[in-house]
Write an enzyme that holds these catalytic residues in place. Sequence first.
Site, short mmCIF file in Angstrom:
data_model
loop_
_atom_site.label_atom_id
_atom_site.label_comp_id
_atom_site.label_asym_id
_atom_site.label_seq_id
_atom_site.Cartn_x
_atom_site.Cartn_y
_atom_site.Cartn_z
N GLY A 94 -12.82 -0.27 -2.06
CA GLY A 94 -11.70 -0.90 -1.52
C GLY A 94 -10.42 -0.17 -1.90
O GLY A 94 -10.36 1.27 -2.23
N LEU A 125 -8.35 0.85 0.28
CA LEU A 125 -8.84 2.28 1.28
C LEU A 125 -7.58 3.10 1.50
O LEU A 125 -6.51 2.44 1.84
CB LEU A 125 -9.33 1.65 2.45
CG LEU A 125 -10.49 1.02 2.30
CD1 LEU A 125 -11.31 0.52 3.64
CD2 LEU A 125 -11.81 1.80 1.44
N HIS A 155 -10.78 7.74 2.04
CA HIS A 155 -12.29 6.98 2.48
C HIS A 155 -12.37 7.12 3.76
O HIS A 155 -13.27 7.02 4.32
CB HIS A 155 -11.86 5.53 2.12
CG HIS A 155 -11.46 5.24 0.50
ND1 HIS A 155 -10.23 4.87 0.06
CD2 HIS A 155 -12.34 5.00 -0.42
CE1 HIS A 155 -10.19 4.43 -1.20
NE2 HIS A 155 -11.63 4.85 -1.68
N GLY A 209 -17.00 11.58 -1.63
CA GLY A 209 -15.88 12.63 -1.89
C GLY A 209 -15.86 13.43 -2.88
O GLY A 209 -16.41 13.21 -3.94
N GLN A 216 -19.35 12.42 -10.15
CA GLN A 216 -20.03 11.42 -9.45
C GLN A 216 -21.02 12.25 -8.46
O GLN A 216 -22.25 11.82 -8.55
CB GLN A 216 -18.99 10.68 -8.68
CG GLN A 216 -19.85 9.69 -7.74
CD GLN A 216 -18.62 8.73 -7.32
OE1 GLN A 216 -18.39 7.59 -8.14
NE2 GLN A 216 -18.35 8.78 -6.11
N SER A 225 -5.75 8.60 -4.10
CA SER A 225 -6.75 7.80 -5.08
C SER A 225 -6.04 6.52 -4.75
O SER A 225 -4.79 6.38 -4.96
CB SER A 225 -6.64 8.43 -6.39
OG SER A 225 -6.93 7.61 -7.20
N ARG A 244 -5.83 4.70 -7.34
CA ARG A 244 -5.10 4.29 -8.38
C ARG A 244 -3.52 5.15 -8.50
O ARG A 244 -2.68 4.84 -9.30
CB ARG A 244 -5.52 5.13 -9.78
CG ARG A 244 -6.96 4.38 -10.18
CD ARG A 244 -7.54 4.83 -11.56
NE ARG A 244 -8.52 3.88 -12.05
CZ ARG A 244 -9.96 3.82 -11.80
NH1 ARG A 244 -10.28 5.03 -10.90
NH2 ARG A 244 -10.58 3.06 -12.19
P1 AMP Z 1 -13.67 4.73 -4.76
O1 AMP Z 1 -13.19 3.62 -3.82
O2 AMP Z 1 -12.43 5.43 -5.28
O3 AMP Z 1 -14.92 4.56 -5.48
O4 AMP Z 1 -13.93 6.06 -3.66
C1 AMP Z 1 -15.09 5.99 -2.71
C2 AMP Z 1 -15.66 7.33 -2.13
O5 AMP Z 1 -14.08 7.80 -1.65
C3 AMP Z 1 -15.87 8.01 -3.22
O6 AMP Z 1 -16.94 8.88 -2.45
C4 AMP Z 1 -14.64 9.14 -3.53
O7 AMP Z 1 -15.20 10.30 -3.87
C5 AMP Z 1 -14.02 9.21 -2.05
N1 AMP Z 1 -12.46 9.46 -2.11
C6 AMP Z 1 -11.53 9.02 -2.94
N2 AMP Z 1 -10.69 9.57 -2.85
C7 AMP Z 1 -10.95 10.61 -1.88
C8 AMP Z 1 -9.94 11.79 -1.55
N3 AMP Z 1 -8.61 11.80 -1.86
N4 AMP Z 1 -10.55 12.53 -0.59
C9 AMP Z 1 -11.75 12.36 -0.45
N5 AMP Z 1 -12.83 11.24 -0.71
C10 AMP Z 1 -12.16 10.64 -1.52
#
Ligand code: AMP
Length: 285
Positions: A31, A33, A37, A147, A153, A185, A187
Amino acid sequence: MKITTTVAETRALVRELRAGKRTVGLVPTMGALHAGHLSLVRAARAGCDAVAVSIFVNPTQFGPNEDFTRYPRTWEADCALLEQEHVDLLFAPSAAEVYPVGASTFIEVAGVSDRLDGASRPGHFRGVATVVAKLFHIIAPNKAYFGQKDAVQVAVLRKMVRNLNFDLELVVCPIVRDPDGLALSSRNRYLTSEERKRALVLSRALRWVEDGAARGTMDAGQLIRGALAVCSEEPDVRVDYCKVVDPDTLEDVSDISAGALAAIAAFVGTTRLIDNVLLPSSANR
Ligand code: AMP
């Protein structure tokens, strides 16, 4: 968009989505997002007949002193974004649904899980592999989208899919960045405007590595020293690791001629950020 919170209703809905041999793409998320995402959701939309997204802030992948309780949760906004992308199914389970009392089975992808972020965050990838394996069992997607942003990961999950014979294709999508280079991100929301400026040093250091490689520097040590010198321009940014590794095994490489992954993690204030770049082999340069 249908929203489910239990495994049983999710399975029932997935059965409907699959009717007539339609393919299902899964995008697992925590989430909060952003456009990164959404790039995965769009790739799934383009590559599959139906799209399922999961939102689950997975407690087992956070260490005891990490940000689980304060991790951003933006449910209403997330739902609105996923509606706009014509997502078919949003699975948003509770922690009790995913880990019922007594759950004691975990997936450990030995080796890769202990490198880079795995070395700094013990147990993190055990939590990631376990929850992703569960999502794969519950939704049984034809393709699952991740991603490149989370390069470790990707290495862990690729190995898990291979080792446990999951019958699906893992699709890895490029890193989405803000125009000034900062990798998106969830974060990034923690950063003050001053910290956000400092955080640009991560992508700047990686760009330095990319340029060096493009100009023919094949010595990984030299590229790392250069990246660390760029990072030292921001004394308030504390580098956790800066490495050049094999993208599959995550072991250090000394020469990047065959291609490599340059990856960095650093604390900006109390926020830990990661970024990386894939360096092509000299044959493809
Ligand atoms: P998360 O919500 O941080 O667990 O991310 C969910 C998915 O989104 C994971 O596969 C991440 O690698 C991908 N993701 C997060 N940030 C990015 C980004 N800046 N570009 C591409 N994919 C991303």
